[in-house]
Design a protein around this motif. Structure first.
Motif, PDB file in Angstrom:
ATOM      1  N   PRO A 301       0.795  -1.239   0.000  1.00 32.54           N
ATOM      2  CA  PRO A 301       0.000   0.000   0.000  1.00 32.54           C
ATOM      3  C   PRO A 301       0.825   1.286   0.000  1.00 32.54           C
ATOM      4  CG  PRO A 301      -0.929  -1.579   1.544  1.00 32.54           C
ATOM      5  CD  PRO A 301       0.327  -2.178   1.029  1.00 32.54           C
ATOM      6  N   ASP A 302       1.915   1.328   0.758  1.00 37.72           N
ATOM      7  CA  ASP A 302       2.684   2.575   0.844  1.00 37.72           C
ATOM      8  C   ASP A 302       3.345   2.943  -0.486  1.00 37.72           C
ATOM      9  OD1 ASP A 302       2.034   3.242   3.387  1.00 37.72           O
ATOM     10  OD2 ASP A 302       3.844   2.453   4.322  1.00 37.72           O
ATOM     11  N   VAL A 303       3.668   1.932  -1.290  1.00 38.20           N
ATOM     12  CA  VAL A 303       4.248   2.211  -2.602  1.00 38.20           C
ATOM     13  C   VAL A 303       3.206   2.889  -3.484  1.00 38.20           C
ATOM     14  CG1 VAL A 303       5.312   1.194  -4.660  1.00 38.20           C
ATOM     15  CG2 VAL A 303       5.848   0.271  -2.392  1.00 38.20           C
ATOM     16  N   ARG A 304       2.005   2.346  -3.489  1.00 37.55           N
ATOM     17  CA  ARG A 304       0.917   2.949  -4.257  1.00 37.55           C
ATOM     18  C   ARG A 304       0.567   4.336  -3.723  1.00 37.55           C
ATOM     19  NH1 ARG A 304      -3.822  -1.453  -5.700  1.00 37.55           N
ATOM     20  NH2 ARG A 304      -2.967  -2.077  -7.707  1.00 37.55           N
ATOM     21  N   LYS A 305       0.552   4.455  -2.410  1.00 38.12           N
ATOM     22  CA  LYS A 305       0.235   5.747  -1.793  1.00 38.12           C
ATOM     23  C   LYS A 305       1.200   6.829  -2.279  1.00 38.12           C
ATOM     24  CE  LYS A 305       0.424   7.862   2.770  1.00 38.12           C
ATOM     25  NZ  LYS A 305       0.670   7.605   4.205  1.00 38.12           N
ATOM     26  N   LYS A 306       2.482   6.524  -2.274  1.00 34.54           N
ATOM     27  CA  LYS A 306       3.487   7.491  -2.731  1.00 34.54           C
ATOM     28  C   LYS A 306       3.260   7.849  -4.198  1.00 34.54           C
ATOM     29  CE  LYS A 306       8.490   8.169  -3.122  1.00 34.54           C
ATOM     30  NZ  LYS A 306       9.832   7.539  -3.001  1.00 34.54           N
ATOM     31  N   LEU A 307       2.921   6.841  -5.006  1.00 33.79           N
ATOM     32  CA  LEU A 307       2.654   7.080  -6.429  1.00 33.79           C
ATOM     33  C   LEU A 307       1.464   8.009  -6.613  1.00 33.79           C
ATOM     34  CD1 LEU A 307       3.067   6.337  -9.473  1.00 33.79           C
ATOM     35  CD2 LEU A 307       1.442   4.463  -9.076  1.00 33.79           C
ATOM     36  N   TYR A 308       0.391   7.781  -5.852  1.00 40.70           N
ATOM     37  CA  TYR A 308      -0.820   8.581  -6.007  1.00 40.70           C
ATOM     38  C   TYR A 308      -0.582  10.035  -5.602  1.00 40.70           C
ATOM     39  CZ  TYR A 308      -3.251   4.084  -6.424  1.00 40.70           C
ATOM     40  OH  TYR A 308      -3.654   2.829  -6.802  1.00 40.70           O
ATOM     41  N   VAL A 309       0.259  10.224  -4.587  1.00 45.54           N
ATOM     42  CA  VAL A 309       0.587  11.592  -4.159  1.00 45.54           C
ATOM     43  C   VAL A 309       1.410  12.298  -5.231  1.00 45.54           C
ATOM     44  CG1 VAL A 309       1.881  12.958  -2.472  1.00 45.54           C
ATOM     45  CG2 VAL A 309       0.418  11.070  -1.697  1.00 45.54           C
ATOM     46  N   GLU A 310       2.394  11.586  -5.766  1.00 45.81           N
ATOM     47  CA  GLU A 310       3.306  12.203  -6.732  1.00 45.81           C
ATOM     48  C   GLU A 310       2.701  12.318  -8.129  1.00 45.81           C
ATOM     49  OE1 GLU A 310       6.784   9.771  -6.533  1.00 45.81           O
ATOM     50  OE2 GLU A 310       7.441  10.593  -4.597  1.00 45.81           O
ATOM     51  N   TYR A 312      -0.726  11.747  -9.106  1.00 47.47           N
ATOM     52  CA  TYR A 312      -2.094  12.242  -9.221  1.00 47.47           C
ATOM     53  C   TYR A 312      -2.394  13.428  -8.309  1.00 47.47           C
ATOM     54  CZ  TYR A 312      -2.635   7.694 -11.498  1.00 47.47           C
ATOM     55  OH  TYR A 312      -2.493   6.597 -12.317  1.00 47.47           O
ATOM     56  N   SER A 313      -1.390  13.873  -7.544  1.00 46.79           N
ATOM     57  CA  SER A 313      -1.525  15.039  -6.655  1.00 46.79           C
ATOM     58  C   SER A 313      -2.585  14.851  -5.573  1.00 46.79           C
ATOM     59  CB  SER A 313      -1.846  16.306  -7.470  1.00 46.79           C
ATOM     60  OG  SER A 313      -0.810  16.576  -8.393  1.00 46.79           O
ATOM     61  N   LEU A 314      -2.806  13.607  -5.144  1.00 50.90           N
ATOM     62  CA  LEU A 314      -3.718  13.372  -4.029  1.00 50.90           C
ATOM     63  C   LEU A 314      -3.035  13.760  -2.724  1.00 50.90           C
ATOM     64  CD1 LEU A 314      -5.351   9.895  -4.810  1.00 50.90           C
ATOM     65  CD2 LEU A 314      -5.886  12.138  -5.753  1.00 50.90           C
ATOM     66  N   THR A 315      -3.841  14.079  -1.711  1.00 58.76           N
ATOM     67  CA  THR A 315      -3.265  14.299  -0.388  1.00 58.76           C
ATOM     68  C   THR A 315      -2.848  12.939   0.177  1.00 58.76           C
ATOM     69  OG1 THR A 315      -5.360  14.002   0.788  1.00 58.76           O
ATOM     70  CG2 THR A 315      -4.836  16.230  -0.005  1.00 58.76           C
ATOM     71  N   PRO A 316      -1.844  12.894   1.053  1.00 60.05           N
ATOM     72  CA  PRO A 316      -1.460  11.615   1.664  1.00 60.05           C
ATOM     73  C   PRO A 316      -2.637  10.931   2.357  1.00 60.05           C
ATOM     74  CG  PRO A 316       0.226  13.259   2.085  1.00 60.05           C
ATOM     75  CD  PRO A 316      -0.934  13.987   1.456  1.00 60.05           C
ATOM     76  N   TYR A 317      -3.520  11.728   2.976  1.00 57.81           N
ATOM     77  CA  TYR A 317      -4.667  11.156   3.683  1.00 57.81           C
ATOM     78  C   TYR A 317      -5.618  10.465   2.711  1.00 57.81           C
ATOM     79  CZ  TYR A 317      -8.672  10.856   6.849  1.00 57.81           C
ATOM     80  OH  TYR A 317      -9.725  10.390   7.616  1.00 57.81           O
ATOM     81  N   ASP A 318      -5.955  11.139   1.598  1.00 57.29           N
ATOM     82  CA  ASP A 318      -6.853  10.530   0.606  1.00 57.29           C
ATOM     83  C   ASP A 318      -6.203   9.310  -0.045  1.00 57.29           C
ATOM     84  OD1 ASP A 318      -8.761  12.396   1.150  1.00 57.29           O
ATOM     85  OD2 ASP A 318      -8.484  13.574  -0.679  1.00 57.29           O
ATOM     86  N   ALA A 319      -4.908   9.407  -0.330  1.00 62.93           N
ATOM     87  CA  ALA A 319      -4.195   8.270  -0.932  1.00 62.93           C
ATOM     88  C   ALA A 319      -4.207   7.070  -0.004  1.00 62.93           C
ATOM     89  CB  ALA A 319      -2.761   8.681  -1.266  1.00 62.93           C
ATOM     90  N   GLU A 320      -4.105   7.318   1.294  1.00 65.25           N
ATOM     91  CA  GLU A 320      -4.154   6.223   2.266  1.00 65.25           C
ATOM     92  C   GLU A 320      -5.522   5.559   2.264  1.00 65.25           C
ATOM     93  OE1 GLU A 320      -2.459   5.242   6.556  1.00 65.25           O
ATOM     94  OE2 GLU A 320      -1.578   5.206   4.585  1.00 65.25           O
ATOM     95  N   ALA A 346     -10.832  10.749  -7.156  1.00 66.22           N
ATOM     96  CA  ALA A 346     -10.557  10.213  -5.823  1.00 66.22           C
ATOM     97  C   ALA A 346     -11.643  10.631  -4.841  1.00 66.22           C
ATOM     98  CB  ALA A 346      -9.187  10.681  -5.338  1.00 66.22           C
ATOM     99  N   ASN A 347     -12.076  11.884  -4.936  1.00 65.85           N
ATOM    100  CA  ASN A 347     -13.110  12.374  -4.033  1.00 65.85           C
ATOM    101  C   ASN A 347     -14.436  11.652  -4.255  1.00 65.85           C
ATOM    102  OD1 ASN A 347     -13.983  14.351  -1.983  1.00 65.85           O
ATOM    103  ND2 ASN A 347     -15.304  15.085  -3.625  1.00 65.85           N
ATOM    104  N   LEU A 348     -14.762  11.352  -5.508  1.00 69.54           N
ATOM    105  CA  LEU A 348     -15.985  10.596  -5.792  1.00 69.54           C
ATOM    106  C   LEU A 348     -15.926   9.207  -5.164  1.00 69.54           C
ATOM    107  CD1 LEU A 348     -16.641  11.452  -9.561  1.00 69.54           C
ATOM    108  CD2 LEU A 348     -17.871  12.329  -7.566  1.00 69.54           C
ATOM    109  N   ILE A 349     -14.767   8.579  -5.263  1.00 71.19           N
ATOM    110  CA  ILE A 349     -14.610   7.238  -4.701  1.00 71.19           C
ATOM    111  C   ILE A 349     -14.750   7.272  -3.185  1.00 71.19           C
ATOM    112  CG2 ILE A 349     -12.948   5.372  -4.311  1.00 71.19           C
ATOM    113  CD1 ILE A 349     -11.902   5.885  -7.159  1.00 71.19           C
ATOM    114  N   ILE A 350     -14.080   8.235  -2.547  1.00 69.58           N
ATOM    115  CA  ILE A 350     -14.081   8.309  -1.083  1.00 69.58           C
ATOM    116  C   ILE A 350     -15.431   8.764  -0.540  1.00 69.58           C
ATOM    117  CG2 ILE A 350     -13.078   9.513   0.904  1.00 69.58           C
ATOM    118  CD1 ILE A 350     -10.440   9.662  -0.782  1.00 69.58           C
TER     119      ILE A 350
END
Length: 477
Positions: A301-310, A312-320, A346-350
């Motif tokens: 998960p943390d690998v994907r989280k870092k990718l989504y932040v970098e 897709y410009s998601l916040t770390p919280y949303d990526a988590e 991302a916001n639609l999904i969450i």
């Protein structure tokens, strides 16, 4: 009562995770869930005299994967011990576990809260066998189902680094995500394959010494974990404020009342009289085997989280939140290929999709391409957020082309200033009380008028433009 703010809670979790093996840890009995009581047990998992356990090698492999995925040091030499106690759900009166030489030690994982990232230490991960299950029949007695005896477990023991119920839930969700990504367990909390014991104490803020802890057993939902912690924290603080003392004990959480109750006085390690199991050889882990198992672990998960932040410009919280569920992360990546509005997606999904999911199911009933189209329409102001929610609910019942659905149902956003001005003026004229309240300084009255404008435009008006026009017209009054 304000005195709660003067204390802080100190929490450590003991998480029990059933491993996804076809057979039990020391015998060939199946591990499938839901079988008729006492149909999946044999003399070995019952611990009958003269029987000999044989360690299931896949259990060790899975435990090592869990250790690697949580940054643990893997022991080259490990052993199994007998933990002696007598409970009705453990016929042989001892549990084969690990004591002083666990398989994995000194790990950690990182949780993402609204205040940022926090590292939670993991003391150890060890293998052991599960006990049976007691079935209580009100007014009649208690029955014992031994099917679960000998089902392989890993116990993951955290450091006492957790300071709130929210952090405890975040830790459990992150741990569950890591385990699911590795494929070693199904983590079905409703079936008991992932559950935790909560060790909790309180102390005055600023103190370093830990208070006396209690242990709450076998919590198997995120909601129950949070509620049990919140209740037990207040109970302990109330007790101390009344001049009492906290007793080290094991407690149970009652779902109906939302309270915790005493089960028994808490045992210490020396009460269990651990000794090495004489029937089982030590566990030796070679460098070659460790490398092979490490290489087999997929992207975590943390690998994907870092990718989504970098990327897709998601916040770390949303990526988590998204990466905590592997199926949701897969879905997000598929949808992301079809839109450039990744943060809206991302916001639609969450905010919308995850609320519509059935319990313990991550089957999204809208295709990734269609959700991406909704994100596109929102991003280009073709529809507004309220229409977006309406379209998602409609597609959840009957997945179809959202662009066509919006057109066929005349749901496109109204961006024409003249049209919106007419609606604003009409709303002002028909709501004299709200206008009067606004003139008296009650700014909330503007929101009421705004609601009438949205109603006049059937929810299709551009809320940003309406806000600007309404603000201008009200200032003229």
């Amino acid at each position: 009562m304000n005195y709660y703010k003067g204390y802080e809670m100190v929490i450590g979790l003991e998480v029990h995770c059933e491993l996804k093996t076809e057979t039990k840890i020391f015998c060939g009995c199946p591990t499938s869930f839901g079988a008729e009581p006492n149909t999946q047990c044999c003399p070995v998992c019952m611990g009958m005299p003269g029987t000999l356990p044989v360690l299931n090698g896949k259990v060790v492999d899975y435990a090592i994967k869990a250790g690697v995925a949580t940054n643990c040091t893997i022991a080259k030499y490990s052993k199994q011990d007998r933990k002696n106690y007598f409970y009705p759900d453990l016929p042989k009166a001892y549990q084969i576990s690990q004591y002083d030489l666990p398989l994995c030690e000194h790990g950690w994982l990182e949780i993402e809260g609204e205040n940022g990232a926090k590292k939670i230490g993991i003391t150890r991960i060890h293998i052991e066998e599960d006990a049976g299950k007691l079935v209580h029949i009100p007014g009649k007695g208690t029955l014992i189902d031994c099917n679960r005896c000998g089902v392989p477990l890993i116990e993951i023991v955290s450091e006492p680094d957790i300071r709130s119920a929210q952090e405890a839930v975040a830790y459990m969700k992150k741990l569950r995500a890591i385990i699911l990504y590795t494929g070693i367990s199904d983590c079905k909390m409703q079936e008991g394959s992932l559950r935790c014991d909560v060790n909790l104490s309180v102390r005055k803020k600023g103190e370093e010494k830990f208070g006396t802890r209690t242990e709450m057993k076998n919590l198997n939902s995120f909601t129950f974990i949070q509620k049990a912690i919140e209740y037990e924290y207040k109970r302990q603080v109330d007790e101390l404020e009344a001049g009492g003392t906290i007793v080290q004990e094991t407690r149970r959480y009652d779902q109906a009342s939302g309270k915790t109750f005493t089960m028994r006085t808490k045992e210490d390690a020396n009460d269990y009289r651990y000794f090495p199991d004489p029937d089982l050889a030590p566990i030796i882990t070679s460098d070659e085997k460790l490398k092979k198992l490490t290489d087999s672990i997929p992207e975590l998960p943390d690998v994907r989280k870092k990718l989504y932040v970098e990327k897709y410009s998601l916040t770390p919280y949303d990526a988590e939140l998204i990466t905590n569920e592997m199926e949701i992360a897969d879905y997000f990546e598929k949808a992301s290929k079809c839109t450039s509005y990744h943060k809206i997606l991302a916001n639609l999904i969450i905010s919308d999709v995850m609320k519509l999911l059935d319990a313990d199911s991550y089957n999204v009933k809208i295709s990734p391409e269609h959700l991406a189209s909704i994100a596109e329409m929102l991003g280009t102001s073709e529809i507004n957020s309220s229409v977006g929610k309406k379209v998602i609910k409609a597609l959840w019942e009957n997945d179809t082309d959202p662009v066509k659905y919006v057109k066929d149902n005349d749901l496109n956003q109204i961006n024409d200033r003249d049209t919106l001005l007419k609606a604003v003026l009409s709303a002002i004229e028909s709501n004299p009380k709200s206008v009067a309240d606004y003139k008296k300084g009650k700014t909330a009255a503007a929101k009421a008028i705004m609601g009438h404008v949205m109603a006049k435009t059937q929810g299709r008006g551009n809320p940003v433009l309406i806000g600007e026009i309404l603000d201008g017209e009200l200032k003229k009054l």
